[in-house]
Design a protein around this motif. Structure first.
Motif, mmCIF file in Angstrom:
data_model
loop_
_atom_site.group_PDB
_atom_site.id
_atom_site.type_symbol
_atom_site.label_atom_id
_atom_site.label_comp_id
_atom_site.label_asym_id
_atom_site.label_seq_id
_atom_site.Cartn_x
_atom_site.Cartn_y
_atom_site.Cartn_z
ATOM 1 N N ASN A 438 13.783 56.825 59.750
ATOM 2 C CA ASN A 438 13.862 56.179 61.136
ATOM 3 C C ASN A 438 13.723 54.532 60.991
ATOM 4 O OD1 ASN A 438 13.786 58.578 62.135
ATOM 5 N ND2 ASN A 438 11.826 58.304 63.338
ATOM 6 N N ASN A 446 16.549 59.524 64.066
ATOM 7 C CA ASN A 446 15.613 59.319 65.073
ATOM 8 C C ASN A 446 15.312 60.855 65.033
ATOM 9 O OD1 ASN A 446 14.180 59.455 67.364
ATOM 10 N ND2 ASN A 446 15.658 58.369 68.676
ATOM 11 N N THR A 483 23.210 62.414 72.130
ATOM 12 C CA THR A 483 22.789 61.527 70.688
ATOM 13 C C THR A 483 24.094 60.616 70.654
ATOM 14 O OG1 THR A 483 21.612 63.202 69.806
ATOM 15 C CG2 THR A 483 22.497 61.760 68.397
ATOM 16 N N SER A 496 21.925 53.295 64.408
ATOM 17 C CA SER A 496 20.768 53.877 64.848
ATOM 18 C C SER A 496 21.092 55.110 65.787
ATOM 19 C CB SER A 496 19.628 52.962 65.519
ATOM 20 O OG SER A 496 19.266 52.066 64.438
ATOM 21 N N ASN A 498 20.349 57.187 69.032
ATOM 22 C CA ASN A 498 19.386 57.152 69.982
ATOM 23 C C ASN A 498 20.100 58.180 71.131
ATOM 24 O OD1 ASN A 498 17.326 54.894 69.894
ATOM 25 N ND2 ASN A 498 19.053 53.847 69.236
ATOM 26 N N TYR A 533 19.895 54.257 78.715
ATOM 27 C CA TYR A 533 19.362 54.334 77.208
ATOM 28 C C TYR A 533 17.763 54.070 77.334
ATOM 29 C CZ TYR A 533 23.665 54.052 74.910
ATOM 30 O OH TYR A 533 24.898 54.116 74.561
ATOM 31 N N VAL A 536 15.032 51.466 75.132
ATOM 32 C CA VAL A 536 15.632 51.031 73.922
ATOM 33 C C VAL A 536 16.711 49.790 74.024
ATOM 34 C CG1 VAL A 536 17.046 51.803 71.761
ATOM 35 C CG2 VAL A 536 15.878 53.450 73.090
#
Length: 639
Positions: A438, A446, A483, A496, A498, A533, A536
């Motif tokens: 992560n 994640n 995702t 990344s 999220n 989101y 984030v």
């Protein structure tokens, strides 16, 4: 659902359970093989005593071209011009293809052969790595809404589905050349023959070998592809059984393939697939299909080909699966549609964690169907059912599936269809998204990602005339905990994982017109999204928000003479803005082929082809350079 996560922390129990599961799968495969001939013979006798109705299927294509430019044909070839699909490629579609449907992302799209969805547990980037010659399969059927919820597995938005075709005694051999030092050679052949000792039974053999290489349409965009595939087929009066094996090896490079750091990245992919499929017709309007496969996929990723020691990643995934689907016609007005699949996967990786390296998936769906005749030429069909999804590591989910369809059939062979559907579907994230670090690395996972849930409401119509057709659909889809891979300008990580909640409104229009010596295929799609989101900090989305708000396609097939055929596909798009995209947000692509078939040499085709005719530099993936122009000439002899 009971919590089974603690089971995998006990290293003394897991190997024993894994061996048990392998034995179950192997036993299932053996039982499948042994039962096929017996059931086929019994069903054949029963069908001879009944009045069989021959089913005739007419395939309508949504693109003009079937063959790619710059490599040999694969299952994703020319999908980028299919109005139902948005294909986002690195290098070219046959190199690395992210296939998205209706504004989803690549991991929301499944690939189904027979009854089985072919899964890659590492990442959806490799879902389309399927080493099957396209001649062995039907055209691609795009399943959405209720059909995707019924048949798709771990593919919440859509499924690209294929059927095994009967083997024909025919073949071809091709050689090709082009700019960028491109060369190609390919051979495909099939033979089908009756069995002397069995009435109405035949056996067939089919195989192909394909190879292509080039320096690429841009610098450091070279490729070297090989594929070998073969199958044996047994066909009876009411059944078809296929045993298939395929292997492919693909090396390709591309600048900024996955990261925006101005480096020349490479991938070396090796895929093997062994598959057994049996399809059986019985009684009236009833059929079932059993599929079983084992798939092994190796991936060697190099961040910088000039300095490979900076970062390399090695992955090996293995998937075993058994799937079952069918339709049972109970009466003239009632039928039961059903589907089920079990998947077991595992991964060995140099960059993913060691305590989450396997998973088991379970999917079962039933969709009862009731038909009623309103008049002699009108029919109303109701379907209402549910699907159950579960894994040994995630919470289970029950999804509702239903639709209402009104069909009108005219005496002149024209028809009209109106439908309203509501479908739910769910899936879990792949290992790259959930199984790695992560806090470090180029691709940050994640481990808090939850099961994704999709709800789709759709209203559509289809009108089929004698020489024209028109299809339309308007849909609203809500994705919860989708995702996505995102980018933060203040972070050193390229991507990344999220979760995001997205609402999508879409419109699809597709029209075809057949003339005396030509066919026209045109479409328009509209997409609009609203995303959340949460807390984030997101500066850019690589996938979920990388979509065309407006998209037009135009395909034409024209035969000006008996020996000349011209095929052209065009796509214009207006992409959503993205701060990582260096190119314009609109683009026009053209794929053109000219085929000459000399009358004096039967079976010979000379094909001149061009892709990206206008040398469009549009970045299909933000920050990743688009493909350049490619010109080829191919000589094919068919028998």
């Amino acid at each position: 659902m009971q919590n089974n996560r603690t089971f995998f922390t006990d290293s003394s129990n897991y190997p024993y359970e894994n061996i048990k599961m392998n034995r179950v799968i192997h036993t299932t495969l053996l039982a499948l093989v042994c039962s096929i001939v017996t059931f086929s013979a019994v069903s054949s006798d029963a069908n001879e005593a009944s009045n069989d109705i021959e089913n005739i299927t007419v395939e309508g294509f949504t693109t003009a071209n079937k063959e790619p430019v710059g490599t040999f044909v694969s299952l994703v070839s020319n999908l980028e011009y299919d109005p139902r699909v948005d294909l986002q490629s690195r290098n070219m579609a046959e190199a690395q293809a992210d296939v998205t449907i209706r504004g989803g992302i690549f991991e929301n799209t499944g690939f189904r052969v027979g009854s089985a969805t072919l899964l890659d547990p590492q990442t959806g980037h490799y879902f389309s790595e399927i080493p099957i010659a396209p001649e062995m399969l039907s055209q691609a059927y795009i399943l959405t809404g209720a059909d995707n919820a019924l048949y798709g597995v771990n593919s919440s938005v859509g499924t690209v589905s294929f059927d095994w075709k009967p083997i024909k005694t025919a073949g071809s051999v091709s050689i090709g050349a082009g700019n960028n030092h491109f060369n190609l050679h390919r051979i495909h052949s099939g033979i089908s023959m009756p069995l002397d000792d069995a009435k109405d039974w035949s056996i067939g053999f089919e195989g192909e070998y394909s190879f292509s290489e080039s320096d690429g349409t841009i610098d450091n965009g070279d490729h070297d592809f090989k594929r070998t595939s073969a199958r044996v087929q047994l066909v009876g009066p009411s059944s078809q059984t296929d045993l298939f094996f395929g292997s492919q090896d693909k090396f390709f490079g591309w600048p900024n393939m996955y990261t925006p750091f101005n480096v020349n990245e490479t991938e070396d992919l090796r895929t093997q697939l062994l598959m057994l499929n049996h399809k059986q017709n019985y009684a009236t309007d009833s059929t079932f299909e059993i599929s079983a496969y084992t798939r092994r996929h190796n991936d060697e990723y190099v961040f910088s080909r000039e300095n490979p020691q900076i970062f390399q990643a090695f992955h090996e995934t293995e998937v075993k699966s058994v799937a079952f689907s069918g339709r049972h016609g109970q009466t003239e007005s009632f039928a039961l549609n059903y589907s089920a699949q079990f998947i077991e996967d595992s991964i060995e990786s140099t960059t993913l964690e060691n305590n989450f390296t396997s998973r088991r998936y379970y999917k079962a769906s039933v969709l009862p169907e009731y038909q009623m005749s309103l008049k002699n030429d009108e029919q109303l069909t109701f379907r209402l059912g549910a699907a159950f999804d579960d894994t040994n590591r995630d919470d289970s989910d029950v999804s509702l599936i239903g639709d209402i369809t009104w069909n009108t059939f005219s005496s002149d062979d024209t028809s009209q269809t109106l439908y309203l559907s509501y479908a739910e579907a769910s899936q879990v994230a792949g290992y790259t998204a959930i199984g790695g670090s992560n806090t470090s690395g180029l691709f940050r996972s994640n481990d808090s990602l939850e099961r994704e849930k999709t709800k789709n409401l759709e209203l559509g119509s289809a009108f089929d005339g004698l020489n024209w057709s028109f299809d339309s659909a308007i849909f609203y889809r809500k994705d919860n905990d989708l995702t996505d891979w995102t980018y933060n300008l203040n972070s050193t990580s390229a991507r990344s994982a999220n979760s995001v909640d997205i609402e999508t409104l879409g419109l699809e229009l597709l029209a075809t017109k057949r003339l005396a010596n030509a066919e026209i295929i045109t479409s328009y799609t509209f997409l609009d999204k609203s995303e959340d989101y949460g807390a984030v900090d997101i500066d850019a989305s690589f996938y979920a928000l990388n979509y065309p708000g407006h998209r037009l396609t135009l395909g034409v097939i024209w035969n000006p003479t008996d020996i000349i055929e011209i095929r052209v596909d065009n796509e214009w798009r207006k992409q959503q803005k993205n701060i990582l995209r260096n190119s314009d947000n609109d683009a026009l692509f053209t794929h053109l082929t000219l085929k000459v078939s000399p009358a004096s040499f039967q079976g010979l085709d000379i094909i001149f082809a061009a892709d990206n005719l206008w040398d469009e530099s549009f970045e299909e993936i933000p920050g990743t350079p688009g493909r350049g122009e490619q010109f080829t000439i191919t000589v094919t002899y068919n028998w």
